[in-house]
Scaffold this motif. Structure first.
Motif, PDB file in Angstrom:
ATOM      1  N   SER A  79       0.902  -1.273  -0.132  1.00  0.00           N
ATOM      2  CA  SER A  79       0.035  -0.080   0.079  1.00  0.00           C
ATOM      3  C   SER A  79       0.867   1.344   0.059  1.00  0.00           C
ATOM      4  N   SER A  80       0.605   2.134  -0.748  1.00  0.00           N
ATOM      5  CA  SER A  80       1.294   3.361  -0.897  1.00  0.00           C
ATOM      6  C   SER A  80       0.848   4.268   0.235  1.00  0.00           C
ATOM      7  N   THR A  81      -0.178   3.926   1.192  1.00  0.00           N
ATOM      8  CA  THR A  81      -0.421   4.459   2.290  1.00  0.00           C
ATOM      9  C   THR A  81      -0.002   4.121   3.745  1.00  0.00           C
ATOM     10  N   ASP A  82       0.886   2.979   3.268  1.00  0.00           N
ATOM     11  CA  ASP A  82       1.512   2.507   4.703  1.00  0.00           C
ATOM     12  C   ASP A  82       2.769   2.957   5.033  1.00  0.00           C
ATOM     13  N   ALA A  83       2.433   3.888   6.151  1.00  0.00           N
ATOM     14  CA  ALA A  83       3.703   4.836   6.565  1.00  0.00           C
ATOM     15  C   ALA A  83       4.819   3.956   7.136  1.00  0.00           C
ATOM     16  N   LEU A  84       4.509   2.838   7.801  1.00  0.00           N
ATOM     17  CA  LEU A  84       5.563   2.012   8.334  1.00  0.00           C
ATOM     18  C   LEU A  84       6.473   1.538   7.202  1.00  0.00           C
ATOM     19  N   ALA A  85       5.715   0.839   6.243  1.00  0.00           N
ATOM     20  CA  ALA A  85       6.583   0.437   5.108  1.00  0.00           C
ATOM     21  C   ALA A  85       7.466   1.391   4.338  1.00  0.00           C
ATOM     22  N   ARG A  86       6.931   2.555   4.068  1.00  0.00           N
ATOM     23  CA  ARG A  86       7.680   3.760   3.407  1.00  0.00           C
ATOM     24  C   ARG A  86       8.760   4.225   4.578  1.00  0.00           C
ATOM     25  N   ASN A  87       8.725   4.132   5.623  1.00  0.00           N
ATOM     26  CA  ASN A  87       9.758   4.552   6.468  1.00  0.00           C
ATOM     27  C   ASN A  87      10.967   3.545   6.761  1.00  0.00           C
ATOM     28  N   ASN A  88      10.290   2.231   6.826  1.00  0.00           N
ATOM     29  CA  ASN A  88      11.577   1.320   6.637  1.00  0.00           C
ATOM     30  C   ASN A  88      12.178   1.472   5.439  1.00  0.00           C
ATOM     31  N   VAL A  89      11.843   1.551   4.204  1.00  0.00           N
ATOM     32  CA  VAL A  89      12.443   1.595   3.098  1.00  0.00           C
ATOM     33  C   VAL A  89      13.240   2.953   3.079  1.00  0.00           C
ATOM     34  N   ARG A  90      12.791   4.278   3.526  1.00  0.00           N
ATOM     35  CA  ARG A  90      13.345   5.209   3.622  1.00  0.00           C
ATOM     36  C   ARG A  90      14.732   5.116   4.714  1.00  0.00           C
ATOM     37  N   LEU A  91      14.573   4.402   5.653  1.00  0.00           N
ATOM     38  CA  LEU A  91      15.560   4.311   6.514  1.00  0.00           C
ATOM     39  C   LEU A  91      16.867   3.553   5.944  1.00  0.00           C
ATOM     40  N   MET A  92      16.339   2.351   5.319  1.00  0.00           N
ATOM     41  CA  MET A  92      17.204   1.750   4.636  1.00  0.00           C
ATOM     42  C   MET A  92      18.244   2.412   3.470  1.00  0.00           C
ATOM     43  N   LEU A  93      17.628   3.082   2.765  1.00  0.00           N
ATOM     44  CA  LEU A  93      18.239   3.996   1.771  1.00  0.00           C
ATOM     45  C   LEU A  93      18.962   5.133   2.379  1.00  0.00           C
ATOM     46  N   ARG A  94      18.605   5.715   3.375  1.00  0.00           N
ATOM     47  CA  ARG A  94      19.352   6.662   4.151  1.00  0.00           C
ATOM     48  C   ARG A  94      20.612   6.158   4.706  1.00  0.00           C
ATOM     49  N   LEU A  95      20.392   5.090   5.251  1.00  0.00           N
ATOM     50  CA  LEU A  95      21.683   4.387   5.748  1.00  0.00           C
ATOM     51  C   LEU A  95      22.803   3.885   4.844  1.00  0.00           C
ATOM     52  N   ALA A  96      22.241   3.620   3.450  1.00  0.00           N
ATOM     53  CA  ALA A  96      22.856   3.333   2.722  1.00  0.00           C
ATOM     54  C   ALA A  96      23.575   4.492   1.791  1.00  0.00           C
ATOM     55  N   ALA A  97      23.007   5.704   1.747  1.00  0.00           N
ATOM     56  CA  ALA A  97      23.702   6.740   1.338  1.00  0.00           C
ATOM     57  C   ALA A  97      24.548   7.356   2.326  1.00  0.00           C
ATOM     58  N   ALA A  98      24.423   7.179   3.450  1.00  0.00           N
ATOM     59  CA  ALA A  98      25.309   7.588   4.634  1.00  0.00           C
ATOM     60  C   ALA A  98      26.762   6.889   4.505  1.00  0.00           C
ATOM     61  N   GLU A  99      26.654   5.595   4.160  1.00  0.00           N
ATOM     62  CA  GLU A  99      27.804   4.734   3.995  1.00  0.00           C
ATOM     63  C   GLU A  99      28.866   5.428   2.957  1.00  0.00           C
ATOM     64  N   ALA A 100      27.960   5.797   1.851  1.00  0.00           N
ATOM     65  CA  ALA A 100      28.938   6.517   0.687  1.00  0.00           C
ATOM     66  C   ALA A 100      29.054   8.060   0.972  1.00  0.00           C
ATOM     67  N   ASN A 101      28.530   8.373   2.191  1.00  0.00           N
ATOM     68  CA  ASN A 101      28.649   9.984   2.273  1.00  0.00           C
ATOM     69  C   ASN A 101      27.982  10.904   1.232  1.00  0.00           C
ATOM     70  N   VAL A 102      26.683  10.433   0.604  1.00  0.00           N
ATOM     71  CA  VAL A 102      25.974  11.319  -0.439  1.00  0.00           C
ATOM     72  C   VAL A 102      24.656  11.558   0.095  1.00  0.00           C
ATOM     73  N   ASP A 103      23.903  12.257  -0.278  1.00  0.00           N
ATOM     74  CA  ASP A 103      22.425  12.519   0.076  1.00  0.00           C
ATOM     75  C   ASP A 103      21.437  11.657  -0.441  1.00  0.00           C
ATOM     76  N   CYS A 104      20.309  11.923   0.364  1.00  0.00           N
ATOM     77  CA  CYS A 104      19.043  10.890  -0.165  1.00  0.00           C
ATOM     78  C   CYS A 104      18.076  11.818  -0.266  1.00  0.00           C
ATOM     79  N   TYR A 105      17.219  11.445  -1.225  1.00  0.00           N
ATOM     80  CA  TYR A 105      16.022  12.089  -1.666  1.00  0.00           C
ATOM     81  C   TYR A 105      14.880  11.287  -1.761  1.00  0.00           C
ATOM     82  N   GLU A 106      13.723  12.203  -1.478  1.00  0.00           N
ATOM     83  CA  GLU A 106      12.454  11.448  -1.502  1.00  0.00           C
ATOM     84  C   GLU A 106      11.659  11.333  -2.687  1.00  0.00           C
ATOM     85  N   SER A 107      10.787  10.206  -2.856  1.00  0.00           N
ATOM     86  CA  SER A 107      10.083   9.974  -4.206  1.00  0.00           C
ATOM     87  C   SER A 107       9.239  11.048  -4.629  1.00  0.00           C
TER      88      SER A 107
END
Length: 283
Positions: A161-189
């Motif tokens: 579901s596109s309205t599932d906030a938990l799912a969206r935030n889980n994915v966001r956190l995964m991507l943010r940590l991946a970006a942080a490992e490379a020291n680059v920024d992260c942008y929302e859909s």
């Protein structure tokens, strides 16, 4: 790039409006916003228009090309690469080989055209495999300046579901940590319901709370909210100044750990304070 406005490259009548819209960046779209039988037309429109832009006084200019596996990729890059272009937005990335392919194409074109500043890459994550490999993708080339999410392509085929906030935030956190490992920024859909400002604001706030730097916009009405949400608040700026002042005073006294507003302040808090001031234009 607090706000990045998408503009379909089959609409040259919108190009000037987009660059005057107040967005931090404009991303001209050669991919999903262009029908297959109009790809060549879109490239011609964009190539001609980009040559007339003077980067001074304009937002950062990006182009979303077709995916690396597409027959259009090389044609896209050859049509738009120039001193006016800040970055290529590469969609649906899953492998390092895709980034290497684009990197090599850009290197060749930059050499042939005498371009001094390298064209950056903004890598879009839109699949489970891309998400799993995001940290490696972000570190695969010095051209990569950020990772951005594509929730529609990631969630819709899986029935999430596109309205599932938990799912969206889980994915966001995964991507943010991946970006942080490379020291680059992260942008929302992008948020497709452009008339739903409360819903858009909720998405922006969630993304900002997880350390995202900005968001894609599909309509000019979304630019103002994105610019406001991703800008440091007055309170954050005051906090950052207080943290750094407390650390400076403590250092003069010969101690390593400062206190500010009842909180112990050490290296991670100093890093955050400096990033807040940098984002606000204060150093």
């Amino acid at each position: 790039m607090r706000s990045k406005l998408f503009v379909p490259s089959v609409r040259p009548d919108l190009f000037l409006k987009a660059t005057s819209s107040g967005a931090d960046a404009v991303c001209f779209d050669l991919e999903e916003g262009v029908p297959t039988d109009r790809k060549a037309e879109a490239r011609e429109n964009l190539s001609a228009s980009l040559r007339t832009f003077n980067s001074a006084g304009h937002p950062a200019l990006l182009v979303r090309v077709n995916r690396a596996a597409s027959d259009n990729l090389q044609l896209d890059i050859e049509a738009v690469a120039g001193s006016h272009l800040a970055a290529i937005a590469l969609p649906k990335v899953e492998t390092i080989e895709e980034i290497t392919l684009v990197d090599e194409l850009l290197t060749k074109i930059e050499r042939e055209r005498g371009l001094i500043d390298p064209i950056a890459l903004l890598v879009t994550i839109e699949s489970p495999r891309g998400l799993r490999c995001a940290a490696e993708l972000a570190q695969s080339s010095p051209r990569v300046i950020g990772l951005q999410l594509g929730f529609a392509d990631l969630f819709e085929p899986l029935g999430i579901s596109s309205t599932d906030a938990l799912a969206r935030n889980n994915v966001r956190l995964m991507l943010r940590l991946a970006a942080a490992e490379a020291n680059v920024d992260c942008y929302e859909s992008a948020y497709p319901l452009f008339r739903d400002e409360p819903g858009f604001l909720a998405q922006l706030e969630d993304a900002r709370s997880l350390g995202f730097a900005g968001a894609s916009c599909i309509h000019p009405s979304q630019i103002g909210p994105a610019n406001r949400v991703f800008a440091p608040t007055v309170e954050e700026i005051q906090y950052a100044k207080g943290v750094l002042n407390a650390a400076e005073e403590t250092s003069r006294q010969g101690s390593a750990i400062a206190q500010y507003n009842g909180k112990m302040i050490d290296a991670p808090f100093l890093l955050r304070a400096r990033s807040i001031l940098a984002a606000s234009g204060l150093h």
